[in-house]
Design a protein around this motif. Structure first.
Motif, PDB file in Angstrom:
ATOM      1  N   GLU A  81      38.453  34.591  29.780  1.00  0.00           N
ATOM      2  CA  GLU A  81      39.050  34.214  31.064  1.00  0.00           C
ATOM      3  C   GLU A  81      38.160  33.241  31.817  1.00  0.00           C
ATOM      4  O   GLU A  81      38.650  32.293  32.438  1.00  0.00           O
ATOM      5  N   ALA A  99      37.669  38.561  34.338  1.00  0.00           N
ATOM      6  CA  ALA A  99      37.544  39.845  33.647  1.00  0.00           C
ATOM      7  C   ALA A  99      36.672  39.792  32.403  1.00  0.00           C
ATOM      8  O   ALA A  99      36.020  40.770  32.059  1.00  0.00           O
ATOM      9  N   ASN A 100      36.654  38.651  31.710  1.00  0.00           N
ATOM     10  CA  ASN A 100      35.866  38.571  30.470  1.00  0.00           C
ATOM     11  C   ASN A 100      35.494  37.119  30.197  1.00  0.00           C
ATOM     12  O   ASN A 100      35.914  36.209  30.923  1.00  0.00           O
ATOM     13  N   SER A 134      41.775  38.118  37.155  1.00  0.00           N
ATOM     14  CA  SER A 134      41.173  36.808  36.936  1.00  0.00           C
ATOM     15  C   SER A 134      41.118  35.977  38.218  1.00  0.00           C
ATOM     16  O   SER A 134      40.723  34.833  38.190  1.00  0.00           O
ATOM     17  N   PHE A 144      28.183  38.975  24.901  1.00  0.00           N
ATOM     18  CA  PHE A 144      29.351  39.232  25.742  1.00  0.00           C
ATOM     19  C   PHE A 144      30.140  40.330  25.043  1.00  0.00           C
ATOM     20  O   PHE A 144      30.495  40.179  23.874  1.00  0.00           O
ATOM     21  N   ASN A 145      30.452  41.415  25.725  1.00  0.00           N
ATOM     22  CA  ASN A 145      31.377  42.416  25.215  1.00  0.00           C
ATOM     23  C   ASN A 145      32.730  42.133  25.862  1.00  0.00           C
ATOM     24  O   ASN A 145      32.807  41.966  27.076  1.00  0.00           O
ATOM     25  N   THR A 146      33.784  42.083  25.057  1.00  0.00           N
ATOM     26  CA  THR A 146      35.114  41.792  25.574  1.00  0.00           C
ATOM     27  C   THR A 146      36.057  42.919  25.187  1.00  0.00           C
ATOM     28  O   THR A 146      36.358  43.095  24.010  1.00  0.00           O
ATOM     29  N   GLY A 147      36.466  43.701  26.183  1.00  0.00           N
ATOM     30  CA  GLY A 147      37.369  44.818  25.960  1.00  0.00           C
ATOM     31  C   GLY A 147      36.632  46.132  25.802  1.00  0.00           C
ATOM     32  O   GLY A 147      35.485  46.174  25.355  1.00  0.00           O
ATOM     33  N   GLN A 189      32.781  46.942  26.604  1.00  0.00           N
ATOM     34  CA  GLN A 189      32.793  46.439  27.974  1.00  0.00           C
ATOM     35  C   GLN A 189      33.186  47.576  28.908  1.00  0.00           C
ATOM     36  O   GLN A 189      34.228  48.212  28.720  1.00  0.00           O
ATOM     37  N   PHE A 242      34.675  45.235  34.079  1.00  0.00           N
ATOM     38  CA  PHE A 242      35.572  44.146  33.706  1.00  0.00           C
ATOM     39  C   PHE A 242      35.438  42.958  34.663  1.00  0.00           C
ATOM     40  O   PHE A 242      36.379  42.524  35.305  1.00  0.00           O
ATOM     41  N   HIS A 243      34.218  42.483  34.722  1.00  0.00           N
ATOM     42  CA  HIS A 243      33.802  41.243  35.382  1.00  0.00           C
ATOM     43  C   HIS A 243      32.868  40.616  34.355  1.00  0.00           C
ATOM     44  O   HIS A 243      31.910  41.261  33.927  1.00  0.00           O
ATOM     45  N   THR A 244      33.163  39.400  33.940  1.00  0.00           N
ATOM     46  CA  THR A 244      32.363  38.747  32.901  1.00  0.00           C
ATOM     47  C   THR A 244      30.879  38.976  33.144  1.00  0.00           C
ATOM     48  O   THR A 244      30.392  38.764  34.257  1.00  0.00           O
TER      49      THR A 244
END
Length: 122
Positions: free
Chosen positions: A61, A57-58, A5, A94-97, A102, A105-107
Motif C-alpha cells: 500500500e 497498512a503494509n 490506507s 517487512f511483514n505483510t499480513g 504482521q 497494520f501500519h507499514t
C-alpha cells in the motif's frame, strides 16, 4: 471514516499514535516523512522499526500510494543501521499480513543486526 490506507488515519493505530507523540517510544532517528524507534520486543541486539508518518497498512500500500515515502523508509533504515555500527551488515524485513507475522497494520520496516542470521528465516 478513515480507511486503513488513508494517509490521515490515526484511529486506534498504535504507530499513528506513536508518530503523533501520544505513545512513548525510544526514537533513534527521524525525517520529515519517517520515524525510527527501538522495538519493545527486540529479536536481535539491534532491532529498530522504521515507519512512515502517513498511515498505510503494509509495504505494498505504501509503495502504491506514496513510493517516495517507501524510499524514505528504506533510506532511514540504512542511516539507522550505519549509526548503530552495523556497517552494511544487517537485515531489513517487512511483514505483510497476519500470516506473515504482521501484528500492527501500519507499514513498518524492521532493521535487525548485531548477531548472525540464518536463511531461511523462521
Amino acid at each position: 471514516m478513515s480507511s486503513s490506507s488513508d494517509p490521515g488515519h490515526t484511529g486506534d493505530c498504535l504507530f499513528c499514535r506513536l508518530v503523533a507523540g501520544d505513545v512513548p517510544a525510544e526514537v533513534v532517528e527521524a525525517t520529515d516523512r519517517s520515524v525510527a524507534f527501538r522495538d519493545v520486543n527486540p529479536q536481535a541486539p539491534t532491532h529498530v522499526l522504521v515507519v512512515p508518518r502517513a498511515h498505510h497498512a503494509n509495504a505494498v500500500e505504501l509503495a502504491t500510494g506514496d513510493p517516495e515515502a517507501l524510499a524514505d523508509v528504506v533510506r532511514l533504515a540504512d542511516s539507522v543501521a550505519e549509526a548503530e555500527g552495523l556497517a552494511g551488515d544487517y537485515r531489513l524485513v517487512f511483514n505483510t499480513g497476519a500470516g506473515a507475522g504482521q501484528t500492527v497494520f501500519h507499514t513498518h520496516l524492521h532493521v535487525l543486526g548485531g548477531r548472525p542470521f540464518t536463511w531461511p528465516p523462521g
